[in-house]
Design a protein around this motif. Structure first.
Motif, PDB file in Angstrom:
ATOM      1  N   ARG A  20      48.845  50.654  44.810  1.00 27.21           N
ATOM      2  CA  ARG A  20      48.111  50.346  43.580  1.00 27.21           C
ATOM      3  C   ARG A  20      47.175  51.506  43.313  1.00 27.21           C
ATOM      4  O   ARG A  20      46.431  51.924  44.206  1.00 27.21           O
ATOM      5  CB  ARG A  20      47.321  49.053  43.679  1.00 27.21           C
ATOM      6  N   GLY A  23      43.734  51.787  44.779  1.00 28.64           N
ATOM      7  CA  GLY A  23      43.665  50.759  45.813  1.00 28.64           C
ATOM      8  C   GLY A  23      43.043  51.316  47.083  1.00 28.64           C
ATOM      9  O   GLY A  23      43.467  52.352  47.585  1.00 28.64           O
ATOM     10  N   ARG A  27      42.508  43.165  49.034  1.00 27.26           N
ATOM     11  CA  ARG A  27      43.661  42.257  49.040  1.00 27.26           C
ATOM     12  C   ARG A  27      44.021  41.850  47.607  1.00 27.26           C
ATOM     13  O   ARG A  27      43.139  41.581  46.798  1.00 27.26           O
ATOM     14  CB  ARG A  27      43.365  41.030  49.882  1.00 27.26           C
ATOM     15  N   ASP A  28      45.311  41.835  47.322  1.00 26.56           N
ATOM     16  CA  ASP A  28      45.787  41.370  46.028  1.00 26.56           C
ATOM     17  C   ASP A  28      45.438  39.900  45.881  1.00 26.56           C
ATOM     18  O   ASP A  28      45.620  39.114  46.824  1.00 26.56           O
ATOM     19  CB  ASP A  28      47.300  41.577  45.920  1.00 26.56           C
ATOM     20  N   SER A  29      44.942  39.503  44.719  1.00 29.57           N
ATOM     21  CA  SER A  29      44.463  38.132  44.529  1.00 29.57           C
ATOM     22  C   SER A  29      45.582  37.092  44.552  1.00 29.57           C
ATOM     23  O   SER A  29      45.322  35.927  44.825  1.00 29.57           O
ATOM     24  CB  SER A  29      43.686  38.029  43.217  1.00 29.57           C
ATOM     25  N   THR A  30      46.813  37.495  44.304  1.00 29.17           N
ATOM     26  CA  THR A  30      47.891  36.504  44.291  1.00 29.17           C
ATOM     27  C   THR A  30      48.637  36.401  45.617  1.00 29.17           C
ATOM     28  O   THR A  30      49.079  35.319  45.980  1.00 29.17           O
ATOM     29  CB  THR A  30      48.915  36.816  43.173  1.00 29.17           C
ATOM     30  N   THR A  31      48.760  37.510  46.355  1.00 28.61           N
ATOM     31  CA  THR A  31      49.559  37.475  47.585  1.00 28.61           C
ATOM     32  C   THR A  31      48.722  37.661  48.849  1.00 28.61           C
ATOM     33  O   THR A  31      49.192  37.373  49.939  1.00 28.61           O
ATOM     34  CB  THR A  31      50.622  38.588  47.586  1.00 28.61           C
ATOM     35  N   ARG A  34      47.203  43.707  51.303  1.00 28.89           N
ATOM     36  CA  ARG A  34      46.350  44.858  51.021  1.00 28.89           C
ATOM     37  C   ARG A  34      47.120  45.811  50.114  1.00 28.89           C
ATOM     38  O   ARG A  34      48.340  45.930  50.226  1.00 28.89           O
ATOM     39  CB  ARG A  34      45.959  45.562  52.314  1.00 28.89           C
ATOM     40  N   VAL A  35      46.387  46.493  49.226  1.00 28.49           N
ATOM     41  CA  VAL A  35      47.001  47.461  48.314  1.00 28.49           C
ATOM     42  C   VAL A  35      46.289  48.799  48.471  1.00 28.49           C
ATOM     43  O   VAL A  35      45.077  48.847  48.730  1.00 28.49           O
ATOM     44  CB  VAL A  35      46.964  46.973  46.845  1.00 28.49           C
ATOM     45  N   THR A 116      49.850  46.852  39.133  1.00 29.02           N
ATOM     46  CA  THR A 116      50.177  45.491  39.570  1.00 29.02           C
ATOM     47  C   THR A 116      51.252  45.541  40.640  1.00 29.02           C
ATOM     48  O   THR A 116      51.914  46.572  40.833  1.00 29.02           O
ATOM     49  CB  THR A 116      50.699  44.640  38.393  1.00 29.02           C
ATOM     50  N   LEU A 117      51.463  44.419  41.310  1.00 27.21           N
ATOM     51  CA  LEU A 117      52.548  44.349  42.288  1.00 27.21           C
ATOM     52  C   LEU A 117      53.901  44.543  41.610  1.00 27.21           C
ATOM     53  O   LEU A 117      54.798  45.166  42.181  1.00 27.21           O
ATOM     54  CB  LEU A 117      52.508  43.022  43.038  1.00 27.21           C
TER      55      LEU A 117
END
Length: 149
Positions: A20, A23, A27-31, A34-35, A116-117
Motif C-alpha cells: 500500500r 504503508g 493493519r488493514d481495517s478489513t483484513t 499489515r500493509v 487498497t487491497l
C-alpha cells in the motif's frame, strides 16, 4: 540473536503482505493484514527490533542519506539495496533488503495509485523476493542500517 538477524526474520515474516502506498506496517481495517510500501517495510521492521522509529519521517530518499554507504564487496544480509528514479541517478525511488546470496526482499509492484487491497491484488503488489540485486533496473547503491553491535 543479533539485531541484524532479528531484522531479517522480521522482514521475512511479512512475506506476501500487501503493498500500500505510504504503508508503514499498519493493519488493514478489513483484513487485519499489515500493509507496506518499500520504505515502510524497512522502517517498520527496524523499529520492531529496537531501532529508532523512523516511520513518520523516512522515505526511500531518507534511507539513502541516513544509512551508511557500503561497497558491494562488503554486502551482508540485512543491508539495503536502493534503486534510483529513471532519469535521475541521485533520487532514490525504491529499497529492498538483501537476505543473502544476491537475493533481495521488498514490498514491490505498487505505486502511488496502490491504495487498497484490491489495487494491490490487481498489480500483484506485495512483499516478495527477487533473485538478483539487479532484478530491478537502476541500482543506486547499498546502505547499512545502524544496527547495534
Amino acid at each position: 540473536m543479533s539485531q541484524r538477524n532479528a531484522f531479517l526474520v522480521t522482514v521475512l515474516s511479512q512475506m506476501h503482505a500487501p503493498y500500500r502506498w505510504c504503508g508503514k506496517g499498519e493493519r488493514d481495517s478489513t483484513t487485519g493484514q499489515r500493509v507496506f510500501d518499500c520504505s515502510g517495510l524497512v522502517t517498520w521492521a527496524f523499529h520492531e527490533v529496537g531501532g529508532p522509529d523512523w516511520r513518520a519521517d523516512t522515505n526511500t530518499d531518507a534511507l539513502w542519506t541516513r544509512c551508511t554507504p557500503v561497497p558491494e564487496v562488503e554486502l551482508l544480509p540485512g543491508d539495503l539495496v536502493l534503486y534510483h528514479r529513471k532519469g535521475d541517478p541521485t533520487d532514490a525511488e525504491h529499497v529492498m533488503v538483501h537476505v543473502g546470496g544476491g537475493v533481495v526482499v521488498g514490498a514491490s509492484g505498487g505505486g502511488s495509485t496502490t491504495l487498497t487491497l484490491a489495487d494491490a491484488a490487481k498489480a500483484k503488489a506485495y512483499v516478495k523476493t527477487f533473485s538478483s540485486l539487479d532484478s530491478r533496473a537502476r541500482r543506486m547503491g547499498i546502505r547499512r542500517l545502524p544496527f547495534r553491535p
